[in-house]
Design an enzyme around this catalytic site. Structure first.
Site, PDB file in Angstrom:
ATOM      1  N   ASP A  87     -30.406 -52.152 -23.843  1.00 17.59           N
ATOM      2  CA  ASP A  87     -30.282 -51.827 -22.425  1.00 17.59           C
ATOM      3  C   ASP A  87     -29.163 -50.803 -22.232  1.00 17.59           C
ATOM      4  O   ASP A  87     -29.322 -49.757 -21.595  1.00 17.59           O
ATOM      5  CB  ASP A  87     -29.959 -53.133 -21.668  1.00 17.59           C
ATOM      6  CG  ASP A  87     -30.017 -52.970 -20.167  1.00 17.59           C
ATOM      7  OD1 ASP A  87     -30.433 -51.892 -19.707  1.00 17.59           O
ATOM      8  OD2 ASP A  87     -29.640 -53.922 -19.452  1.00 17.59           O
TER       9      ASP A  87
ATOM     10  N   TYR B 169     -30.378 -62.177 -22.043  1.00 17.54           N
ATOM     11  CA  TYR B 169     -30.951 -62.062 -20.703  1.00 17.54           C
ATOM     12  C   TYR B 169     -31.876 -63.234 -20.377  1.00 17.54           C
ATOM     13  O   TYR B 169     -32.198 -63.487 -19.219  1.00 17.54           O
ATOM     14  CB  TYR B 169     -31.717 -60.739 -20.533  1.00 17.54           C
ATOM     15  CG  TYR B 169     -30.832 -59.498 -20.513  1.00 17.54           C
ATOM     16  CD1 TYR B 169     -29.448 -59.597 -20.568  1.00 17.54           C
ATOM     17  CD2 TYR B 169     -31.387 -58.235 -20.429  1.00 17.54           C
ATOM     18  CE1 TYR B 169     -28.646 -58.474 -20.551  1.00 17.54           C
ATOM     19  CE2 TYR B 169     -30.578 -57.101 -20.413  1.00 17.54           C
ATOM     20  CZ  TYR B 169     -29.215 -57.236 -20.482  1.00 17.54           C
ATOM     21  OH  TYR B 169     -28.419 -56.108 -20.460  1.00 17.54           O
TER      22      TYR B 169
ATOM     23  N   ASP C  17     -20.697 -50.752 -31.330  1.00 18.96           N
ATOM     24  CA  ASP C  17     -19.599 -49.936 -30.791  1.00 18.96           C
ATOM     25  C   ASP C  17     -19.577 -48.569 -31.460  1.00 18.96           C
ATOM     26  O   ASP C  17     -19.372 -47.538 -30.801  1.00 18.96           O
ATOM     27  CB  ASP C  17     -18.246 -50.658 -30.922  1.00 18.96           C
ATOM     28  CG  ASP C  17     -18.107 -51.468 -32.198  1.00 18.96           C
ATOM     29  OD1 ASP C  17     -19.069 -51.523 -32.993  1.00 18.96           O
ATOM     30  OD2 ASP C  17     -17.027 -52.043 -32.420  1.00 18.96           O
TER      31      ASP C  17
ATOM     32  N   ASP D 102     -29.439 -46.365 -21.819  1.00 22.80           N
ATOM     33  CA  ASP D 102     -28.917 -45.676 -20.630  1.00 22.80           C
ATOM     34  C   ASP D 102     -27.941 -44.579 -21.045  1.00 22.80           C
ATOM     35  O   ASP D 102     -27.913 -43.498 -20.456  1.00 22.80           O
ATOM     36  CB  ASP D 102     -28.215 -46.663 -19.695  1.00 22.80           C
ATOM     37  CG  ASP D 102     -29.188 -47.221 -18.651  1.00 22.80           C
ATOM     38  OD1 ASP D 102     -30.410 -47.165 -18.918  1.00 22.80           O
ATOM     39  OD2 ASP D 102     -28.736 -47.695 -17.599  1.00 22.80           O
TER      40      ASP D 102
ATOM     41  N   LYS E 270     -24.023 -56.279 -34.026  1.00 22.82           N
ATOM     42  CA  LYS E 270     -22.576 -56.544 -34.046  1.00 22.82           C
ATOM     43  C   LYS E 270     -22.358 -57.623 -35.106  1.00 22.82           C
ATOM     44  O   LYS E 270     -21.799 -58.704 -34.845  1.00 22.82           O
ATOM     45  CB  LYS E 270     -22.139 -56.994 -32.633  1.00 22.82           C
ATOM     46  CG  LYS E 270     -20.651 -57.094 -32.415  1.00 22.82           C
ATOM     47  CD  LYS E 270     -19.951 -55.758 -32.420  1.00 22.82           C
ATOM     48  CE  LYS E 270     -18.441 -55.948 -32.325  1.00 22.82           C
ATOM     49  NZ  LYS E 270     -17.680 -54.737 -32.667  1.00 22.82           N
TER      50      LYS E 270
END
Ligand code: NAD
Length: 379
Positions: free
Chosen positions: A256, A149, A232, A260, A200
């Site tokens: 992030d 980001y 994942d 959620d 990851k």
């Protein structure tokens, strides 16, 4: 004690939920002998309307001098067509970076009273729970001021056919990773003593770096059970067996998305608080931690007395706990919220999905917050 709190009510339902939270804090101050001085500041859409920019320099400067910042939410359709740098959400990134708050703490738990608002079947929740209970209690620690980001980005072209590619960069320094891991280990030591690094590492070099550093720090925390999971898999495990997690620590982008996902399991985004800490709390320059509900400005329900104020109120409890070390006071707010839910009051977003139980009463923002205040009076 006296505390200065920067208030950014923001847009949409932000001002509605923040004004209720201020009422709660005023009562906490009266009951426990503290003075909370509020300094109202503009950021987001409201600031764009009055100054032309989403984060006026004066807002950041004043927030930096306060002991904590409480934010409602920013954004809305009115400002959606503005270019990226002038969008209200830019204020969030600016405040986080400007206050040096690098660790975002997002609790995601299922309160027993809201079991029916969770989209997972009872069987899924209980089967994976060693105690056979339909609940979970997770703290997601998300790195907040680094990674993709904030990394280098751009577009490239061959000059003939215009832009032919675009890129964003995930880059983390050792220091950025270490400091957020210290926050996460500290949190795990105060909870159930389990920490899971989500990454990851089977594909990304930056993730392998996170893992290497975590392994070193894990060796210094033998009292904490450290585990590692690919993102994942974690996305699956959160809906298959959420109770297996205690503290999850992860990068900005993974945090992030996962937080959620976890928020839906808690029944409603209207229940979830967050704390962004760093600054002086972790040896940095500015004192203010930043506290905000994780929901947005919810323009679809703004001004209709429909917003659930509990996420904002619980964010204030986190502020008392993390920025002011007022644990007793934080617990008093949490207990008042619990009692209010016990009494059956529900805003629309947390009403049972499956059945309308007889002891549930549908209420609006004002009645819900009023009930919390009443419960707090008798705490
Ligand atoms: P949102 O969180 O505002 O709303 C998503 C859904 O959840 C909506 O149906 C809304 O009615 C509901 N909801 C949200 N908060 C609720 C509450 N307290 N009580 C009851 N229901 C609630 O997300 P969105 O619709 O994607 O975004 C709306 C605006 O908010 C956009 O401009 C977005 O950029 C902005 N946003 C801001 C923040 C922030 O300020 N931290 C975070 C997310 C989105």
């Amino acid at each position: 004690m006296n505390y200065s709190i920067a208030l950014v009510p923001g847009d949409g339902i932000g001002p509605e939920v923040i004004s209720k939270t201020v009422d709660v804090l005023d009562l906490v101050g009266d009951k426990f002998g503290h003075v909370f001085n509020f300094v109202e500041l503009e950021a987001g859409g409201r600031a764009i309307d009055s100054t032309g920019e989403p984060l006026p320099a004066a807002t950041l400067e004043t927030a930096r001098q306060c002991d904590a910042l409480l934010l409602g939410a920013v954004g809305g359709p009115k400002w959606e067509t503005l270019p990226g740098d002038l969008r209200p959400e830019k204020a969030l990134l600016g405040l986080r970076a400007g206050l040096g708050v690098f660790a975002n703490l997002r609790p995601a738990s299922l309160l027993p009273q809201l079991k029916d608002a969770c989209p997972l079947k009872d069987g899924v929740l209980t089967a994976s729970n060693p105690e056979g209970k339909a609940n979970f209690d997770i703290l997601i620690v998300r790195e907040l001021t680094g990674g993709i980001y904030f990394g280098e980005r751009g577009r490239e072209g061959d000059g003939k056919s215009g832009e032919s590619s675009a890129f964003d960069t995930e880059k983390y320094s050792r220091a950025e990773i270490e400091r957020v891991l210290h926050v996460a280990y500290d949190a795990a030591s105060k909870r159930r003593g389990k920490l899971c690094l989500v990454d990851k590492a089977n594909v990304l070099e930056s993730s392998r770096f996170w893992r290497e550093i975590t392994m070193k720090i894990a060796a210094e925390h033998t009292n904490i059970e450290t585990s590692y999971m690919y993102v994942d898999n974690c996305a699956m495990q959160l809906i298959r067996a959420p109770c297996q997690f205690d503290v999850i620590v992860t990068s900005n982008i993974f945090g992030d998305i996962l937080s959620d996902e976890a928020s839906v399991l808690s029944g409603s985004i209207g229940m979830l608080a967050s704390a962004s800490i760093g600054g002086k709390l972790a040896g940095g320059k500015y004192p203010a931690g930043m506290y905000e509900p994780i929901h947005g400005s919810a323009p679809d329900i703004a001004g209709k007395d429909l917003a659930n104020p509990l996420a904002a109120i619980l964010s204030a409890a986190m502020m008392l706990r993390y920025s002011f070390s007022l644990e007793k006071e934080a617990q008093a707010i949490e207990s008042a919220v619990n009692k209010t839910l016990d009494s059956g009051l529900r805003t629309k977003d947390i009403a049972s999905r499956t059945k309308n139980t007889a002891n549930e009463k549908l209420v609006g923002t004002n009645e819900m917050a009023g009930a919390v205040i009443k419960a707090l009076e008798t705490e």
